[in-house]
Enzyme design. Structure first.
Site, mmCIF file in Angstrom:
data_model
loop_
_atom_site.group_PDB
_atom_site.id
_atom_site.type_symbol
_atom_site.label_atom_id
_atom_site.label_comp_id
_atom_site.label_asym_id
_atom_site.label_seq_id
_atom_site.Cartn_x
_atom_site.Cartn_y
_atom_site.Cartn_z
ATOM 1 N N ARG A 192 23.038 -6.474 20.294
ATOM 2 C CA ARG A 192 22.096 -6.858 19.287
ATOM 3 C C ARG A 192 22.768 -7.661 18.320
ATOM 4 N NH1 ARG A 192 19.241 -5.452 22.590
ATOM 5 N NH2 ARG A 192 17.736 -4.106 22.662
ATOM 6 N N SER B 288 9.619 -11.673 14.250
ATOM 7 C CA SER B 288 10.677 -10.739 14.758
ATOM 8 C C SER B 288 11.401 -11.421 16.193
ATOM 9 C CB SER B 288 10.267 -9.580 14.842
ATOM 10 O OG SER B 288 11.225 -8.538 15.900
ATOM 11 N N ALA B 289 12.594 -11.000 16.410
ATOM 12 C CA ALA B 289 13.396 -11.639 17.699
ATOM 13 C C ALA B 289 12.612 -10.810 18.929
ATOM 14 C CB ALA B 289 14.769 -11.200 17.606
ATOM 15 N N LYS C 19 3.265 -9.615 16.199
ATOM 16 C CA LYS C 19 3.934 -10.548 15.614
ATOM 17 C C LYS C 19 3.643 -11.998 16.406
ATOM 18 C CE LYS C 19 6.149 -8.329 12.616
ATOM 19 N NZ LYS C 19 5.929 -8.463 11.290
ATOM 20 N N PHE D 177 5.490 -9.730 4.319
ATOM 21 C CA PHE D 177 6.464 -8.910 4.956
ATOM 22 C C PHE D 177 5.536 -7.639 5.170
ATOM 23 C CE2 PHE D 177 9.613 -10.243 1.622
ATOM 24 C CZ PHE D 177 10.643 -10.446 2.764
ATOM 25 N N TYR E 19 3.528 -3.777 19.050
ATOM 26 C CA TYR E 19 4.221 -4.235 17.589
ATOM 27 C C TYR E 19 4.518 -5.695 17.828
ATOM 28 C CZ TYR E 19 7.708 -5.384 14.341
ATOM 29 O OH TYR E 19 8.704 -6.202 13.719
ATOM 30 N N ASN F 252 0.745 -1.252 -0.068
ATOM 31 C CA ASN F 252 -0.045 0.004 0.002
ATOM 32 C C ASN F 252 0.758 1.149 0.060
ATOM 33 O OD1 ASN F 252 0.990 0.238 2.574
ATOM 34 N ND2 ASN F 252 -0.954 0.064 3.542
ATOM 35 N N TYR G 112 13.353 -12.679 12.611
ATOM 36 C CA TYR G 112 14.417 -11.778 12.118
ATOM 37 C C TYR G 112 15.169 -11.215 13.282
ATOM 38 C CZ TYR G 112 12.054 -11.313 7.790
ATOM 39 O OH TYR G 112 11.136 -11.623 6.706
HETATM 40 P P1 NAD Z 1 8.898 -1.538 5.423
HETATM 41 O O1 NAD Z 1 8.103 -0.665 6.363
HETATM 42 O O2 NAD Z 1 10.085 -1.032 4.766
HETATM 43 O O3 NAD Z 1 8.353 -2.569 4.809
HETATM 44 C C1 NAD Z 1 6.789 -2.963 4.964
HETATM 45 C C2 NAD Z 1 6.134 -2.790 3.887
HETATM 46 O O4 NAD Z 1 4.860 -3.149 3.926
HETATM 47 C C3 NAD Z 1 5.989 -1.141 3.454
HETATM 48 O O5 NAD Z 1 6.411 -1.130 2.214
HETATM 49 C C4 NAD Z 1 4.535 -0.632 3.582
HETATM 50 O O6 NAD Z 1 4.222 0.087 2.815
HETATM 51 C C5 NAD Z 1 3.808 -2.153 3.233
HETATM 52 N N1 NAD Z 1 2.634 -2.222 4.262
HETATM 53 C C6 NAD Z 1 2.244 -1.708 5.806
HETATM 54 N N2 NAD Z 1 1.127 -2.144 5.825
HETATM 55 C C7 NAD Z 1 0.409 -2.717 4.736
HETATM 56 C C8 NAD Z 1 -0.720 -3.004 4.469
HETATM 57 N N3 NAD Z 1 -1.716 -3.104 5.214
HETATM 58 N N4 NAD Z 1 -1.006 -3.430 3.195
HETATM 59 C C9 NAD Z 1 -0.092 -3.559 2.186
HETATM 60 N N5 NAD Z 1 0.932 -3.106 2.330
HETATM 61 C C10 NAD Z 1 1.281 -2.580 3.495
HETATM 62 O O7 NAD Z 1 9.687 -2.609 6.737
HETATM 63 P P2 NAD Z 1 10.987 -3.655 6.740
HETATM 64 O O8 NAD Z 1 11.965 -3.364 7.514
HETATM 65 O O9 NAD Z 1 11.187 -4.093 5.209
HETATM 66 O O10 NAD Z 1 10.118 -4.857 7.280
HETATM 67 C C11 NAD Z 1 9.409 -6.018 6.509
HETATM 68 C C12 NAD Z 1 8.649 -7.059 7.656
HETATM 69 O O11 NAD Z 1 9.732 -7.347 8.617
HETATM 70 C C13 NAD Z 1 7.808 -6.180 8.658
HETATM 71 O O12 NAD Z 1 6.698 -7.299 8.648
HETATM 72 C C14 NAD Z 1 8.523 -6.219 9.738
HETATM 73 O O13 NAD Z 1 7.891 -6.175 10.982
HETATM 74 C C15 NAD Z 1 9.497 -7.293 10.004
HETATM 75 N N6 NAD Z 1 10.627 -6.882 10.629
HETATM 76 C C16 NAD Z 1 11.400 -5.983 10.356
HETATM 77 C C17 NAD Z 1 12.631 -5.664 11.304
HETATM 78 C C18 NAD Z 1 13.657 -4.581 11.049
HETATM 79 O O14 NAD Z 1 14.623 -4.156 11.800
HETATM 80 N N7 NAD Z 1 13.438 -3.871 9.668
HETATM 81 C C19 NAD Z 1 13.075 -6.772 12.203
HETATM 82 C C20 NAD Z 1 12.110 -7.867 12.455
HETATM 83 C C21 NAD Z 1 11.054 -8.161 11.716
HETATM 84 N N1 UFG Z 2 20.073 3.085 19.594
HETATM 85 C C1 UFG Z 2 20.644 4.250 20.084
HETATM 86 N N2 UFG Z 2 20.390 5.200 19.556
HETATM 87 C C2 UFG Z 2 19.176 5.398 18.318
HETATM 88 C C3 UFG Z 2 18.970 4.214 17.981
HETATM 89 C C4 UFG Z 2 19.155 3.072 18.615
HETATM 90 O O1 UFG Z 2 21.381 3.935 20.969
HETATM 91 O O2 UFG Z 2 19.366 6.624 17.835
HETATM 92 C C5 UFG Z 2 20.329 1.550 20.248
HETATM 93 C C6 UFG Z 2 19.156 0.979 20.885
HETATM 94 O O3 UFG Z 2 18.851 1.509 22.229
HETATM 95 C C7 UFG Z 2 19.436 -0.348 20.983
HETATM 96 C C8 UFG Z 2 20.271 -0.538 19.488
HETATM 97 O O4 UFG Z 2 20.727 0.709 19.376
HETATM 98 O O5 UFG Z 2 20.192 -0.814 21.836
HETATM 99 C C9 UFG Z 2 19.362 -0.995 18.229
HETATM 100 O O6 UFG Z 2 18.270 -0.317 18.277
HETATM 101 P P1 UFG Z 2 17.235 -0.427 17.040
HETATM 102 O O7 UFG Z 2 16.383 0.675 17.096
HETATM 103 O O8 UFG Z 2 18.294 -0.106 15.772
HETATM 104 O O9 UFG Z 2 16.753 -1.882 16.823
HETATM 105 P P2 UFG Z 2 16.292 -2.736 18.120
HETATM 106 O O10 UFG Z 2 16.876 -3.775 18.391
HETATM 107 O O11 UFG Z 2 15.402 -1.936 18.945
HETATM 108 O O12 UFG Z 2 14.545 -3.224 17.332
HETATM 109 C C10 UFG Z 2 14.898 -3.824 15.707
HETATM 110 C C11 UFG Z 2 13.713 -3.496 15.035
HETATM 111 C C12 UFG Z 2 12.503 -4.420 15.574
HETATM 112 C C13 UFG Z 2 13.099 -5.748 15.783
HETATM 113 C C14 UFG Z 2 14.303 -6.173 16.469
HETATM 114 C C15 UFG Z 2 14.625 -7.271 16.610
HETATM 115 O O13 UFG Z 2 13.417 -2.101 15.184
HETATM 116 O O14 UFG Z 2 11.477 -4.300 15.024
HETATM 117 O O15 UFG Z 2 15.234 -5.168 16.091
HETATM 118 O O16 UFG Z 2 15.942 -7.552 17.274
HETATM 119 F F1 UFG Z 2 12.415 -6.563 16.288
#
Ligand code: NAD
Ligand code: UFG
Length: 352
Positions: free
Chosen positions: A237, A126-127, A158, A82, A154, A34, A182
């Site tokens: 992490r 997600s972790a 998951k 995703f 959030y 979307n 992940y």
């Molecule tokens: P992202 O936001 O770049 O990608 C998600 C995509 O989903 C976006 O393009 C958004 O436009 C689309 N979207 C959201 N809601 C929607 C809906 N209702 N219908 C259709 N499209 C929709 O995020 P990402 O980092 O690529 O993450 C992808 C997936 O992996 C997510 O489910 C996220 O929760 C999971 N994940 C991400 C991380 C991370 O750190 N990036 C870690 C663990 C899990």
């Molecule tokens: N951090 C800072 N300053 C910042 C941003 C982050 O010190 O400006 C620190 C956070 O405190 C944390 C580490 O950097 O200790 C990583 O933070 P992130 O926000 O990059 O990542 P998180 O581990 O909090 O979370 C990410 C994704 C989640 C996912 C998780 C899985 O955002 O969606 O990894 O491990 F679930």
């Protein structure tokens, strides 16, 4: 008839990198998104990088009719899911939007898959479903058996979706699902053509560091250096290159293809996608500085709500069962992130 992999959220960060690997692996893909957190430009660049066509349909997963039409129009064999909202902090402010988007979206998708008898489902978990694993003995690095306990709306979306998938699979012998948990994806495609393009102020560490390095922000704020149990007091992490993570999805698809269900129940299994190696916030700052030659100014500020000491994966199950393991280093991810950032300092909006 051509068989397709449907990638929901394929215009986003991890999705776009996965579509590249799928195309390189000979799969035909379709993307639905979307565009609430992405731009169609990423798909255009994926097409250019892979010299393939990637049909794109703009839709919201909550629009079941539009979704059903995609399954009628294309012969879909597998779905990689995703699409969803992913900002931990935001989810505490607008939890109902998170439940609606993430949970309703997933339920709709599973229903439409069932109606069209599509067997393979790969889910981006997600972790964060583990919450604080340090409160259990011997659970760092974290194995899949670790008790779950997400600490944000959030994270709960998951875990609820995981439960929904497990329930759906016990009732449907046709469904084969891979739940991929992940750890922290970082970096960008080595071409510098696709990468992470966060809207507004980045929540995550690496995109913030990159914006400091490129001059868009003055300083990094380090959220706390008083975590007991960390060598330098900052949280630990498991950072993994997004290209390695993307490849994990192909490994999961191959695994699902090899599974034959007993005709009574479906199949579902969880796999951690991580490196097994933990890095502190200061380790990451230094890795980025080494990889780019830039200095990152920072201030240590208060802890961020909801952060836990240690999320490091035990990836053995994925190593053995999916024959997948991390190939690329954190330094490589920093170099690739820097390449993407300098080539696209304002993300997809402004090409240089
Ligand atoms: P992202 O936001 O770049 O990608 C998600 C995509 O989903 C976006 O393009 C958004 O436009 C689309 N979207 C959201 N809601 C929607 C809906 N209702 N219908 C259709 N499209 C929709 O995020 P990402 O980092 O690529 O993450 C992808 C997936 O992996 C997510 O489910 C996220 O929760 C999971 N994940 C991400 C991380 C991370 O750190 N990036 C870690 C663990 C899990
Ligand atoms: N951090 C800072 N300053 C910042 C941003 C982050 O010190 O400006 C620190 C956070 O405190 C944390 C580490 O950097 O200790 C990583 O933070 P992130 O926000 O990059 O990542 P998180 O581990 O909090 O979370 C990410 C994704 C989640 C996912 C998780 C899985 O955002 O969606 O990894 O491990 F679930």
């Amino acid at each position: 008839m051509t068989e397709y992999v449907l990638v929901t959220g394929g215009a986003g960060y991890i999705g776009s990198h996965t579509v590249v690997e799928l195309a390189n692996g000979g799969y035909h893909t379709i993307v639905v998104d979307n565009l609430c957190n992405s731009s169609e430009e990423s798909i255009r660049r994926v097409e250019e990088l892979t010299s393939t066509k990637v049909p794109f349909i703009k839709l919201d997963l909550r629009d079941q009719e539009a979704l059903d039409k995609v399954f009628t129009d294309y012969n879909i064999k597998s779905v990689i899911h995703f699409a969803g909202l992913k900002a931990v902090g935001e989810s505490t402010k607008i939890p109902l939007e998170y439940y609606d988007c993430n949970v309703t979206g997933a339920v709709n998708l599973l229903k439409v898959m069932q109606a069209h008898k599509v067997p393979n489902f790969v889910f981006s978990s997600s972790a964060t479903v583990y919450g604080d694993a340090t409160k259990y003995e011997n659970m760092i690095p974290i194995p899949e058996e670790c008790p779950t306990g997400p600490m944000s709306p959030y994270g709960r979306t998951k875990l609820f979706i995981e439960d929904i998938i497990r329930d759906a699979a016990s009732a449907d012998p046709n469904l084969k699902a891979a739940i991929l948990r992940y750890f922290n994806p970082i970096g960008a495609h080595p071409s510098g053509r696709i990468g992470e393009d966060p809207l507004g102020i980045p929540n995550n560490l690496l995109p913030f560091i990159a914006q400091v390095a490129v001059g868009r922000r003055e300083k990094l704020q380090v959220f706390g250096n008083d975590y007991e149990g960390s060598p330098d007091g900052t949280p630990i992490r498991d950072y993994i290159h997004v290209v390695d993570l993307a490849k994990g999805h192909l490994a999961a698809l191959s695994k699902l293809d090899s599974i034959k269900t007993d005709g009574i129940q479906g199949f579902v299994r969880e796999w951690n996608l991580g490196s097994g190696k933990g890095s502190t916030v200061f380790d990451i700052i230094h890795a980025f500085e080494r990889a780019t030659g830039k200095t990152i100014p920072y201030d240590v500020v208060a802890r961020r709500n909801g952060d836990v000491l240690d999320l490091t994966a035990k990836p053995t199950r994925a190593n053995i069962e999916l024959k997948w393991e991390v190939q690329l280093s954190v330094e490589q991810a920093c170099r690739d992130l820097w390449n993407w950032t300098t080539k696209n300092p304002l993300g997809y909006g402004h090409e240089h």
